[in-house]
Motif scaffolding. Structure first.
Motif, mmCIF file in Angstrom:
data_model
loop_
_atom_site.group_PDB
_atom_site.id
_atom_site.type_symbol
_atom_site.label_atom_id
_atom_site.label_comp_id
_atom_site.label_asym_id
_atom_site.label_seq_id
_atom_site.Cartn_x
_atom_site.Cartn_y
_atom_site.Cartn_z
ATOM 1 N N UNK A 82 0.887 -1.220 -0.116
ATOM 2 C CA UNK A 82 0.106 0.024 0.019
ATOM 3 C C UNK A 82 1.065 1.327 0.117
ATOM 4 N N UNK A 83 0.594 2.045 -0.988
ATOM 5 C CA UNK A 83 1.296 3.374 -0.811
ATOM 6 C C UNK A 83 0.449 4.539 -1.292
ATOM 7 N N UNK A 84 0.465 5.172 -0.487
ATOM 8 C CA UNK A 84 -0.516 6.416 -0.224
ATOM 9 C C UNK A 84 0.207 8.002 -0.452
ATOM 10 N N UNK A 85 -0.602 8.902 -0.368
ATOM 11 C CA UNK A 85 0.488 10.094 -0.344
ATOM 12 C C UNK A 85 -0.624 11.437 0.089
ATOM 13 N N UNK A 86 0.008 12.336 0.498
ATOM 14 C CA UNK A 86 -0.467 13.625 0.843
ATOM 15 C C UNK A 86 0.070 14.760 0.053
ATOM 16 N N UNK A 87 -0.720 15.575 -0.733
ATOM 17 C CA UNK A 87 -0.290 16.504 -1.719
ATOM 18 C C UNK A 87 -0.713 17.724 -1.480
ATOM 19 N N UNK A 113 3.511 9.105 1.458
ATOM 20 C CA UNK A 113 4.609 9.934 0.626
ATOM 21 C C UNK A 113 3.793 11.097 0.934
ATOM 22 N N UNK A 114 4.698 12.248 0.756
ATOM 23 C CA UNK A 114 4.469 13.682 0.743
ATOM 24 C C UNK A 114 4.804 14.430 -0.715
ATOM 25 N N UNK A 115 3.766 14.896 -1.284
ATOM 26 C CA UNK A 115 4.330 15.801 -2.788
ATOM 27 C C UNK A 115 3.733 17.099 -2.494
ATOM 28 N N UNK A 126 3.456 19.230 9.644
ATOM 29 C CA UNK A 126 3.224 17.814 9.912
ATOM 30 C C UNK A 126 4.255 17.064 10.963
ATOM 31 N N UNK A 127 5.529 17.592 10.729
ATOM 32 C CA UNK A 127 6.547 16.906 11.652
ATOM 33 C C UNK A 127 6.212 16.974 13.046
ATOM 34 N N UNK A 128 5.599 18.205 13.548
ATOM 35 C CA UNK A 128 5.174 18.634 14.758
ATOM 36 C C UNK A 128 4.086 17.683 15.242
ATOM 37 N N UNK A 129 3.286 17.451 14.194
ATOM 38 C CA UNK A 129 2.081 16.761 14.614
ATOM 39 C C UNK A 129 2.572 15.114 14.609
ATOM 40 N N UNK A 130 3.669 14.664 14.554
ATOM 41 C CA UNK A 130 4.071 13.325 14.671
ATOM 42 C C UNK A 130 3.705 12.631 13.419
ATOM 43 N N UNK A 131 3.758 13.133 12.128
ATOM 44 C CA UNK A 131 3.255 12.703 10.953
ATOM 45 C C UNK A 131 4.694 12.467 9.935
ATOM 46 N N UNK A 132 5.105 11.310 10.202
ATOM 47 C CA UNK A 132 6.663 11.256 9.427
ATOM 48 C C UNK A 132 6.130 10.546 8.039
ATOM 49 N N UNK A 133 6.723 11.167 6.971
ATOM 50 C CA UNK A 133 6.529 10.464 5.759
ATOM 51 C C UNK A 133 7.693 9.720 5.081
ATOM 52 N N UNK A 134 7.363 8.679 4.074
ATOM 53 C CA UNK A 134 8.498 7.878 3.584
ATOM 54 C C UNK A 134 9.036 8.525 2.342
ATOM 55 N N UNK A 135 10.448 8.202 2.313
ATOM 56 C CA UNK A 135 11.143 8.826 1.115
ATOM 57 C C UNK A 135 11.121 10.325 1.202
ATOM 58 N N UNK A 136 11.691 10.814 -0.259
ATOM 59 C CA UNK A 136 11.868 12.134 -0.278
ATOM 60 C C UNK A 136 10.524 12.974 -0.603
ATOM 61 N N UNK A 137 10.399 14.426 -0.162
ATOM 62 C CA UNK A 137 9.233 14.841 -0.612
ATOM 63 C C UNK A 137 9.598 15.246 -2.131
ATOM 64 N N UNK A 138 8.355 15.217 -3.087
ATOM 65 C CA UNK A 138 8.378 15.468 -4.483
ATOM 66 C C UNK A 138 7.934 16.640 -4.570
ATOM 67 N N UNK A 139 8.590 17.718 -5.185
ATOM 68 C CA UNK A 139 8.040 19.075 -5.869
ATOM 69 C C UNK A 139 7.669 19.065 -7.226
ATOM 70 N N UNK A 140 6.339 19.344 -7.578
ATOM 71 C CA UNK A 140 5.945 19.389 -8.816
ATOM 72 C C UNK A 140 6.675 20.568 -9.863
ATOM 73 N N UNK A 141 7.471 21.423 -9.219
ATOM 74 C CA UNK A 141 7.942 22.550 -9.864
ATOM 75 C C UNK A 141 9.244 21.771 -10.377
ATOM 76 N N UNK A 142 9.897 20.831 -10.017
ATOM 77 C CA UNK A 142 10.940 20.175 -10.482
ATOM 78 C C UNK A 142 10.477 19.060 -11.622
#
Length: 303
Positions: free
Chosen positions: A11-16, A46-48, A69-85
């Protein structure tokens, strides 16, 4: 077309989020819902950062969202993706559609479309005025994707069976704007495919976009993820919480209280002691007791 990006067995979800301002309660609900759905299934989250339109981005907003997100204890997997790139990836998808003769240039103004269209589910349906227009090397307008009236049907995990006929309900839609910015519909499909997203959990305001994305996924040979659309938080005037409606930033000085409010909005019923627990204890309880069946089917309501 051969599937270039098969779905992950995990399972792989994301927050964008879009960096148009700090994280507010509405976006927190989406973040928490997607996080709990992933973690309750031993999945990845994942976070995008969806910053396609750089003109709308608030300086520092991306960092502020990630810090919240970090202060809320929500740790993401992998690197953050930026659409501009990721412009090259979107351009490659555009070329793939062009090779199939599925896109065409359009110079119609909004007024012209409104004057010659019938109303669909999201406003005027584009009547196909420019469908037979020849490609011009110096063209600087928008690019539209051809649609048809084949029935697109999918089962949303909260909202149930949904159906749409794109040509009738939406019309040929823009996948690159006249100013050169790639449209959300194209970018999100490319990003989800390349990141191996198996489940999309997001706000109900995007429910009507899903058939467009499934249409693109089929044309590009991508796998189709599962979808879950959560109820949208609105203010007393029925407006979705956003920067435009002066939504207040999430108060990170009391993270557990904010998180408890978010899961209650999503139909969960934490006992009183959870509100007084540590951040770690909150997440343990929330993940162990997460119930997608309890999520309200309302498309939106006030909290």
């Amino acid at each position: 077309m051969e599937n270039a990006f098969p779905l992950s067995p995990v399972y792989r979800g994301r927050f964008a989020p879009s960096p148009t301002g700090p994280l507010h309660f509405g976006s927190l609900v989406t973040a928490v819902g997607s996080y709990l759905e992933a973690k309750s299934r031993d999945g990845e989250w994942l976070v995008r950062i969806e910053n396609l339109d750089m003109a709308r981005e608030i300086p520092g907003a991306s960092e502020e969202i990630l810090n919240t997100l970090h202060l809320l204890g929500m740790e993401w997997d992998g690197s953050v993706v930026y659409q501009e790139r990721r412009q090259d990836a979107y351009q490659a998808a555009l070329r793939a559609l062009e090779k199939q003769d599925l896109i065409y240039p359009c110079s119609c103004s909004r007024k012209e479309i409104a004057d010659s269209s019938v109303l669909g589910i999201e406003g005027p349906v584009y009547p196909g005025t420019c469908r037979d227009r020849k490609h011009e090397p110096e063209f600087s307008g928008a690019w539209r994707l051809c649609t048809n009236n084949d029935l697109i049907e999918f089962e949303d995990a909260v909202q149930g069976i949904r159906q749409q006929r794109l040509q009738r309900d939406i019309g040929d839609f823009v996948i690159r704007r006249a100013d050169g910015v790639f449209a959300y519909q194209l970018a999100v499909v490319v990003d989800d495919a390349e990141q191996g997203i198996t489940h999309v959990v997001r706000g109900g305001d995007l429910l009507n976009s899903t058939p467009r994305q499934i249409h693109l996924q089929k044309l590009l040979g991508y796998s189709i993820p599962s979808y879950m659309h959560l109820p949208v938080v609105v203010n007393p005037w029925g407006e979705k919480l956003s920067k435009q409606t002066q939504a207040a930033p999430v108060d990170t000085s009391h993270p557990v209280l904010q998180l408890v409010k978010a899961i209650r909005f999503l139909g969960q019923t934490p006992p009183p002691e959870v509100s007084e627990s540590s951040l770690r204890s909150f997440w343990i309880w929330a993940i162990e007791n997460w119930s997608r069946e309890a999520i309200p089917k309302n498309m939106s309501f006030m909290f």
